[in-house]
Design a protein around this motif. Structure first.
Motif, PDB file in Angstrom:
ATOM      1  N   PRO A  39       0.833  -1.205   0.000  1.00 11.70           N
ATOM      2  CA  PRO A  39       0.000   0.000   0.000  1.00 11.70           C
ATOM      3  C   PRO A  39       0.867   1.255   0.000  1.00 11.70           C
ATOM      4  N   GLN A  40       0.412   2.263  -0.716  1.00 13.16           N
ATOM      5  CA  GLN A  40       1.141   3.525  -0.786  1.00 13.16           C
ATOM      6  C   GLN A  40       0.556   4.468   0.269  1.00 13.16           C
ATOM      7  N   PHE A  41       1.371   4.877   1.225  1.00  9.79           N
ATOM      8  CA  PHE A  41       0.906   5.778   2.275  1.00  9.79           C
ATOM      9  C   PHE A  41       2.056   6.622   2.782  1.00  9.79           C
ATOM     10  N   GLN A  42       1.678   7.712   3.467  1.00  9.77           N
ATOM     11  CA  GLN A  42       2.648   8.585   4.107  1.00  9.77           C
ATOM     12  C   GLN A  42       2.334   8.622   5.600  1.00  9.77           C
ATOM     13  N   VAL A  43       3.360   8.591   6.414  1.00  5.01           N
ATOM     14  CA  VAL A  43       3.175   8.690   7.854  1.00  5.01           C
ATOM     15  C   VAL A  43       3.104  10.175   8.206  1.00  5.01           C
ATOM     16  N   ILE A  44       1.960  10.590   8.748  1.00  2.00           N
ATOM     17  CA  ILE A  44       1.754  11.993   9.115  1.00  2.00           C
ATOM     18  C   ILE A  44       2.382  12.274  10.480  1.00  2.00           C
ATOM     19  N   SER A  45       2.073  11.452  11.455  1.00  2.00           N
ATOM     20  CA  SER A  45       2.656  11.627  12.790  1.00  2.00           C
ATOM     21  C   SER A  45       2.728  10.282  13.487  1.00  2.00           C
ATOM     22  N   ARG A  46       3.595  10.184  14.448  1.00  2.00           N
ATOM     23  CA  ARG A  46       3.713   8.965  15.253  1.00  2.00           C
ATOM     24  C   ARG A  46       4.093   9.356  16.680  1.00  2.00           C
ATOM     25  N   ASP A  47       3.537   8.609  17.602  1.00  2.00           N
ATOM     26  CA  ASP A  47       3.798   8.862  19.012  1.00  2.00           C
ATOM     27  C   ASP A  47       3.984   7.507  19.686  1.00  2.00           C
ATOM     28  N   ILE A  48       5.166   7.287  20.240  1.00  2.00           N
ATOM     29  CA  ILE A  48       5.471   6.024  20.904  1.00  2.00           C
ATOM     30  C   ILE A  48       5.784   6.331  22.358  1.00  2.00           C
ATOM     31  N   THR A  49       5.060   5.664  23.247  1.00  2.00           N
ATOM     32  CA  THR A  49       5.247   5.873  24.676  1.00  2.00           C
ATOM     33  C   THR A  49       5.724   4.583  25.316  1.00  2.00           C
ATOM     34  N   PHE A  50       6.888   4.646  25.945  1.00  2.00           N
ATOM     35  CA  PHE A  50       7.438   3.503  26.677  1.00  2.00           C
ATOM     36  C   PHE A  50       7.242   3.749  28.168  1.00  2.00           C
ATOM     37  N   THR A  51       6.766   2.727  28.864  1.00  6.92           N
ATOM     38  CA  THR A  51       6.634   2.789  30.312  1.00  6.92           C
ATOM     39  C   THR A  51       7.476   1.666  30.898  1.00  6.92           C
ATOM     40  N   ILE A  52       8.474   2.048  31.697  1.00 11.76           N
ATOM     41  CA  ILE A  52       9.364   1.061  32.319  1.00 11.76           C
ATOM     42  C   ILE A  52       9.015   0.996  33.801  1.00 11.76           C
ATOM     43  N   TYR A  53       8.678  -0.183  34.249  1.00 16.25           N
ATOM     44  CA  TYR A  53       8.271  -0.380  35.638  1.00 16.25           C
ATOM     45  C   TYR A  53       9.473  -0.777  36.507  1.00 16.25           C
ATOM     46  N   GLU A  54       9.266  -0.781  37.820  1.00 12.03           N
ATOM     47  CA  GLU A  54      10.346  -1.084  38.754  1.00 12.03           C
ATOM     48  C   GLU A  54      10.871  -2.508  38.598  1.00 12.03           C
ATOM     49  N   LEU A  56      11.433  -3.894  35.924  1.00 17.63           N
ATOM     50  CA  LEU A  56      12.097  -3.842  34.618  1.00 17.63           C
ATOM     51  C   LEU A  56      11.257  -4.402  33.480  1.00 17.63           C
ATOM     52  N   SER A  57       9.954  -4.536  33.682  1.00 20.82           N
ATOM     53  CA  SER A  57       9.073  -4.877  32.571  1.00 20.82           C
ATOM     54  C   SER A  57       8.737  -3.584  31.825  1.00 20.82           C
ATOM     55  N   VAL A  58       8.424  -3.728  30.560  1.00 19.25           N
ATOM     56  CA  VAL A  58       8.212  -2.562  29.704  1.00 19.25           C
ATOM     57  C   VAL A  58       6.882  -2.705  28.975  1.00 19.25           C
ATOM     58  N   ASP A  59       6.114  -1.634  28.961  1.00 21.91           N
ATOM     59  CA  ASP A  59       4.921  -1.514  28.132  1.00 21.91           C
ATOM     60  C   ASP A  59       5.173  -0.395  27.137  1.00 21.91           C
ATOM     61  N   PHE A  60       4.636  -0.555  25.942  1.00 18.14           N
ATOM     62  CA  PHE A  60       4.719   0.569  25.023  1.00 18.14           C
ATOM     63  C   PHE A  60       3.422   0.676  24.233  1.00 18.14           C
ATOM     64  N   ALA A  61       3.080   1.916  23.936  1.00 15.84           N
ATOM     65  CA  ALA A  61       1.873   2.218  23.169  1.00 15.84           C
ATOM     66  C   ALA A  61       2.290   3.049  21.966  1.00 15.84           C
ATOM     67  N   THR A  62       1.702   2.756  20.838  1.00 16.41           N
ATOM     68  CA  THR A  62       2.042   3.450  19.609  1.00 16.41           C
ATOM     69  C   THR A  62       0.791   4.037  18.976  1.00 16.41           C
ATOM     70  N   LYS A  63       0.879   5.291  18.575  1.00 21.25           N
ATOM     71  CA  LYS A  63      -0.201   5.937  17.841  1.00 21.25           C
ATOM     72  C   LYS A  63       0.393   6.498  16.560  1.00 21.25           C
ATOM     73  N   VAL A  64      -0.138   6.051  15.419  1.00 20.05           N
ATOM     74  CA  VAL A  64       0.395   6.469  14.120  1.00 20.05           C
ATOM     75  C   VAL A  64      -0.753   6.983  13.273  1.00 20.05           C
ATOM     76  N   GLU A  65      -0.557   8.156  12.657  1.00 18.49           N
ATOM     77  CA  GLU A  65      -1.522   8.691  11.707  1.00 18.49           C
ATOM     78  C   GLU A  65      -0.906   8.602  10.315  1.00 18.49           C
ATOM     79  N   ILE A  66      -1.669   8.009   9.384  1.00 19.10           N
ATOM     80  CA  ILE A  66      -1.164   7.857   8.023  1.00 19.10           C
ATOM     81  C   ILE A  66      -2.150   8.472   7.039  1.00 19.10           C
ATOM     82  N   LEU A  67      -1.636   8.808   5.868  1.00 16.60           N
ATOM     83  CA  LEU A  67      -2.435   9.335   4.780  1.00 16.60           C
ATOM     84  C   LEU A  67      -2.226   8.426   3.574  1.00 16.60           C
TER      85      LEU A  67
END
Length: 73
Positions: A39-54, A56-67
């Motif tokens: 598919p042909q697309f352009q990435v408009i914005s991306r936001d990646i959030t990493f949460t590191i707990y005591e 040492l486990s890690v959660d991450f959330a990703t939000k991507v806007e494409i056109l």
């Protein structure tokens, strides 16, 4: 007898050449099919959030806007 061996060698060589040509053609076909199916697309914005707990486990959330160029993609 020697003529039969040369004939068998020629057939084996021809088979190898035809097989190589077939696989090269198949590889080229697959390459162009792969390129056209992407598919042909352009990435408009991306936001990646990493949460590191005591612990040492890690959660991450990703939000991507494409056109996309067309609705189907």
């Amino acid at each position: 007898m020697a003529n039969d061996q040369n004939h068998k060698r020629g057939n084996s060589f021809n088979f190898i050449i035809i097989t190589l040509i077939f696989f090269a053609g198949l590889a080229i076909f697959q390459f162009f099919m792969y390129r056209n199916l992407q598919p042909q697309f352009q990435v408009i914005s991306r936001d990646i959030t990493f949460t590191i707990y005591e612990d040492l486990s890690v959660d991450f959330a990703t939000k991507v806007e494409i056109l996309t160029e067309n609705e189907r993609d």
